[in-house]
Design an enzyme around this catalytic site. Structure first.
Site, PDB file in Angstrom:
ATOM      1  N   HIS A  70      68.156 -10.745   8.284  1.00 21.66           N
ATOM      2  CA  HIS A  70      67.475  -9.642   8.977  1.00 21.66           C
ATOM      3  C   HIS A  70      66.280 -10.184   9.757  1.00 21.66           C
ATOM      4  O   HIS A  70      66.087  -9.831  10.940  1.00 21.66           O
ATOM      5  CB  HIS A  70      67.016  -8.608   7.944  1.00 21.66           C
ATOM      6  CG  HIS A  70      66.138  -7.539   8.496  1.00 21.66           C
ATOM      7  ND1 HIS A  70      66.620  -6.320   8.949  1.00 21.66           N
ATOM      8  CD2 HIS A  70      64.794  -7.483   8.668  1.00 21.66           C
ATOM      9  CE1 HIS A  70      65.616  -5.578   9.369  1.00 21.66           C
ATOM     10  NE2 HIS A  70      64.491  -6.271   9.204  1.00 21.66           N
ATOM     11  N   GLU A  71      65.481 -11.044   9.137  1.00 18.80           N
ATOM     12  CA  GLU A  71      64.313 -11.600   9.811  1.00 18.80           C
ATOM     13  C   GLU A  71      64.723 -12.533  10.949  1.00 18.80           C
ATOM     14  O   GLU A  71      64.106 -12.528  12.025  1.00 18.80           O
ATOM     15  CB  GLU A  71      63.420 -12.335   8.808  1.00 18.80           C
ATOM     16  CG  GLU A  71      62.886 -11.475   7.679  1.00 18.80           C
ATOM     17  CD  GLU A  71      62.106 -10.255   8.150  1.00 18.80           C
ATOM     18  OE1 GLU A  71      61.612 -10.253   9.305  1.00 18.80           O
ATOM     19  OE2 GLU A  71      61.967  -9.298   7.371  1.00 18.80           O
TER      20      GLU A  71
END
Length: 266
Positions: free
Chosen positions: A137-138
């Protein structure tokens, strides 16, 4: 004889129209497409500039915050991060993953591939696949250049506020415009970016060989934690329930990528 003064909506509307014309002119010259989703983006900064800003911020955070010396947590983050970065489409970036001593179950990404993970996250991410959900996600934020996109949005919002001030001569109108810009553009746009990072991350973790179904488990873990949250329209993040529903809808595509990845490595 009395003179008619334009009403607040009329005046604000004219100023907003001018700001919109300026924004459209800039947007035509600065459109990009996000990876995986293909969403049109407005990014005014060159990649080298936001990467440099990200590196500076990252170095400052590492000086100010305590870095974890837990060898096992660092090993896991480095290994999972390396696998995600390898399939990100930007393996040449200077990817860095750092574990910080912080009980808050959180992580962050800065432009140019700088990722921080709090030790508190391991209370929620119960295995490497769930850790991969967060790191992917990051990484999704980073490769979609969401930081540069938000800065570009802020720049245009400030231009719009300046246009309102010039047109009306009223600080009250400027403040009203700022509130409308924040509630109507900047916060919802952040929620769009969060959902987009979820989607990009789901595909990346699957491509890296991590079971994407663990993403559902992770957000169910977050959901079970509870805690007070702001109203959805004031939040920069979708609710856990909203995220889970969207991830479930994306799961067939992610599972196909995951199975293809497993077949290639077997």
């Amino acid at each position: 004889m009395t003179s008619r003064t334009p009403s607040w909506p009329q005046t604000l509307g004219r100023a907003a129209a001018r700001a919109l014309l300026l924004a459209l002119a800039v947007a035509l010259a600065a459109c990009e497409s996000a990876p995986v989703t293909g969403r049109n983006q407005l990014i005014l900064l060159p990649e080298s500039q936001d990467a440099e800003m990200g590196l500076q911020a990252y170095q400052q955070i590492k000086q100010e915050e305590k870095i974890s010396q837990n060898s096992e947590l660092n090993r896991r983050v480095q290994e999972v991060g390396r696998r995600i970065a390898a399939v990100s489409g930007h393996p040449d970036w200077d990817w860095q993953f750092t574990v910080f001593e912080d009980p808050e179950p959180n992580a962050f990404a800065l432009p140019g591939g700088k990722v921080g993970v709090n030790t508190g996250l391991f209370k929620v991410a119960q295995n490497d696949a769930q850790l991969a959900t967060v790191l992917a996600h990051e990484v999704g934020h980073a490769i979609a250049r969401h930081g540069a996109e938000r800065m570009s949005q802020d720049m245009l919002a400030h231009l719009g506020g300046a246009a309102v001030g010039v047109a009306t001569g009223s600080e009250a109108y400027v403040q009203a415009y700022s509130q409308l810009a924040t509630l109507g553009v900047l916060l919802p746009y952040s929620r769009t970016q969060e959902s987009e990072a979820d989607e990009i991350g789901l595909m990346l973790m699957a491509k890296a060989g991590y079971d994407p179904r663990e993403a559902i488990e992770l957000w169910q873990n977050f959901q079970a934690m509870g805690g007070a949250r702001p109203p959805a329209f004031l939040s920069t993040h979708p609710s856990e329930g909203t995220r889970i529903e969207r991830l479930q809808a994306l799961m067939p595509k992610a599972l196909e990528i995951y199975r293809n990845s497993a077949a290639q490595t077997s």
